[in-house]
Design an enzyme around this catalytic site. Structure first.
Site, PDB file in Angstrom:
ATOM      1  CE1 TYR A 125      40.295  73.807  40.220  1.00 33.99           C
ATOM      2  CE2 TYR A 125      40.657  75.624  38.703  1.00 33.99           C
ATOM      3  CZ  TYR A 125      41.061  74.427  39.252  1.00 33.99           C
ATOM      4  OH  TYR A 125      42.241  73.845  38.839  1.00 33.99           O
TER       5      TYR A 125
ATOM      6  CE  LYS B  25      43.399  74.347  42.159  1.00 33.62           C
ATOM      7  NZ  LYS B  25      44.293  73.308  42.704  1.00 33.62           N
TER       8      LYS B  25
HETATM    9  N1  LIG Z   1      43.621  69.450  34.333  1.00 36.31           N
HETATM   10  C1  LIG Z   1      43.837  70.744  34.199  1.00 36.31           C
HETATM   11  O1  LIG Z   1      43.705  71.323  33.098  1.00 36.31           O
HETATM   12  C2  LIG Z   1      44.266  71.555  35.400  1.00 36.31           C
HETATM   13  C3  LIG Z   1      44.508  72.921  35.180  1.00 36.31           C
HETATM   14  C4  LIG Z   1      44.941  73.686  36.245  1.00 36.31           C
HETATM   15  C5  LIG Z   1      45.135  73.102  37.474  1.00 36.31           C
HETATM   16  N2  LIG Z   1      44.876  71.776  37.674  1.00 36.31           N
HETATM   17  C6  LIG Z   1      45.106  71.214  39.006  1.00 36.31           C
HETATM   18  O2  LIG Z   1      45.928  70.069  38.907  1.00 36.31           O
HETATM   19  C7  LIG Z   1      45.652  69.191  40.001  1.00 36.31           C
HETATM   20  C8  LIG Z   1      45.383  67.803  39.463  1.00 36.31           C
HETATM   21  O3  LIG Z   1      44.173  67.854  38.719  1.00 36.31           O
HETATM   22  P1  LIG Z   1      43.810  66.830  37.568  1.00 36.31           P
HETATM   23  O4  LIG Z   1      43.702  67.597  36.315  1.00 36.31           O
HETATM   24  O5  LIG Z   1      44.719  65.636  37.613  1.00 36.31           O
HETATM   25  O6  LIG Z   1      42.344  66.468  38.044  1.00 36.31           O
HETATM   26  P2  LIG Z   1      41.571  65.103  38.214  1.00 36.31           P
HETATM   27  O7  LIG Z   1      41.899  64.203  37.087  1.00 36.31           O
HETATM   28  O8  LIG Z   1      40.160  65.465  38.481  1.00 36.31           O
HETATM   29  O9  LIG Z   1      42.251  64.491  39.521  1.00 36.31           O
HETATM   30  C9  LIG Z   1      42.068  65.142  40.765  1.00 36.31           C
HETATM   31  C10 LIG Z   1      42.741  64.323  41.853  1.00 36.31           C
HETATM   32  O10 LIG Z   1      42.447  64.941  43.104  1.00 36.31           O
HETATM   33  C11 LIG Z   1      41.894  63.964  43.978  1.00 36.31           C
HETATM   34  N3  LIG Z   1      40.892  64.565  44.865  1.00 36.31           N
HETATM   35  C12 LIG Z   1      39.860  65.372  44.497  1.00 36.31           C
HETATM   36  N4  LIG Z   1      39.120  65.684  45.589  1.00 36.31           N
HETATM   37  C13 LIG Z   1      39.715  65.069  46.641  1.00 36.31           C
HETATM   38  C14 LIG Z   1      39.426  64.999  48.022  1.00 36.31           C
HETATM   39  N5  LIG Z   1      38.391  65.672  48.542  1.00 36.31           N
HETATM   40  N6  LIG Z   1      40.241  64.275  48.817  1.00 36.31           N
HETATM   41  C15 LIG Z   1      41.297  63.613  48.293  1.00 36.31           C
HETATM   42  N7  LIG Z   1      41.625  63.633  46.997  1.00 36.31           N
HETATM   43  C16 LIG Z   1      40.837  64.338  46.176  1.00 36.31           C
HETATM   44  C17 LIG Z   1      41.253  62.936  43.070  1.00 36.31           C
HETATM   45  O11 LIG Z   1      41.149  61.722  43.748  1.00 36.31           O
HETATM   46  P3  LIG Z   1      40.067  60.599  43.256  1.00 36.31           P
HETATM   47  O12 LIG Z   1      40.569  60.098  41.951  1.00 36.31           O
HETATM   48  O13 LIG Z   1      40.112  59.602  44.347  1.00 36.31           O
HETATM   49  O14 LIG Z   1      38.749  61.300  43.125  1.00 36.31           O
HETATM   50  C18 LIG Z   1      42.252  62.882  41.919  1.00 36.31           C
HETATM   51  O15 LIG Z   1      43.339  62.034  42.241  1.00 36.31           O
HETATM   52  C19 LIG Z   1      44.472  69.812  40.744  1.00 36.31           C
HETATM   53  O16 LIG Z   1      44.926  70.518  41.859  1.00 36.31           O
HETATM   54  C20 LIG Z   1      43.851  70.743  39.708  1.00 36.31           C
HETATM   55  O17 LIG Z   1      43.145  71.814  40.289  1.00 36.31           O
HETATM   56  C21 LIG Z   1      44.449  70.998  36.652  1.00 36.31           C
END
Ligand SMILES: NC(=O)c1ccc[n+]([C@@H]2O[C@H](COP(=O)([O-])OP(=O)(O)OC[C@H]3O[C@@H](n4cnc5c(N)ncnc54)[C@H](OP(=O)(O)O)[C@@H]3O)[C@@H](O)[C@H]2O)c1
Length: 166
Positions: free
Chosen positions: A79, A83
């Protein structure tokens, strides 16, 4: 669709947060496909529509885990590097497009109570849920996005407006 004002590349995948010495080629390839290559391809496909906006913005959802300068003493698995590479592309896109008025930022959402946030907490053995709620993270990110300008373009920034080192 005539134009796009704001493109938010949010989708991202999580992978085992293991040390670099244990990170597999399979996970690296998958992580780069989802977290690095896909956001670039989405931008490339939609760039003509962004160019038709008066104030276009490109938001790349990244993570502090991708920082090389301020790497935390916790494993980032595939990961982190995916990033970090996304950050590189974000910075490059900023430099290449700023004369056309595109505002480009790499945005860290906080450590948020989502599926990904909880997955990472579990992987790191964090004793409670991630500190940031979805509501607070989204509210703060929308402010950052609304206020994003030439001054913040090309920066790696948190939902609270803190500038991070690459
Ligand atoms: N949560 C945190 O603490 C955190 C921290 C730093 C950065 N981020 C970043 O924030 C963003 C949103 O993450 P989140 O926390 O909301 O995570 P999440 O709840 O796991 O949601 C991830 C989203 O990405 C979609 N996705 C994953 N793999 C995919 C693929 N191969 N093709 C199309 N869609 C895909 C998922 O779709 P499905 O629902 O259909 O699987 C879901 O809508 C990400 O880029 C993550 O790296 C999150």
């Amino acid at each position: 669709m005539e134009h796009i004002d704001v493109l938010i590349n949010n989708a991202g995948g999580t992978f085992p947060m293991v040390p670099a010495a244990e990170t597999t080629a399979h996970d690296l390839r998958s992580a780069f496909e989802i977290n690095t290559i896909a956001p670039l391809l989405v931008f490339q496909a939609l760039w003509p529509l962004l160019q038709k906006s008066l104030r276009p913005k490109l938001i790349m959802m990244t993570s502090s885990v991708g920082s090389i300068a301020d790497m935390e003493p916790v494993p980032g698995g595939a990961y982190g590097p995916s990033k970090a590479a996304l950050n590189w592309l974000t910075r490059a896109l900023h430099l290449e497009t700023k004369d056309s008025g595109l505002v480009t930022i790499a945005l860290h959402p906080g450590w948020v109570q989502t599926r990904a946030g909880q997955f990472v907490a579990d992987q790191w053995g964090f004793p409670s849920e991630p500190p940031d709620t979805i509501e607070s993270s989204v509210e703060e990110m929308l402010k950052i996005i609304d206020e994003a300008s030439e001054e913040t373009s090309g920066k790696f920034i948190t939902q609270k407006g803190q500038i991070l080192r690459w």
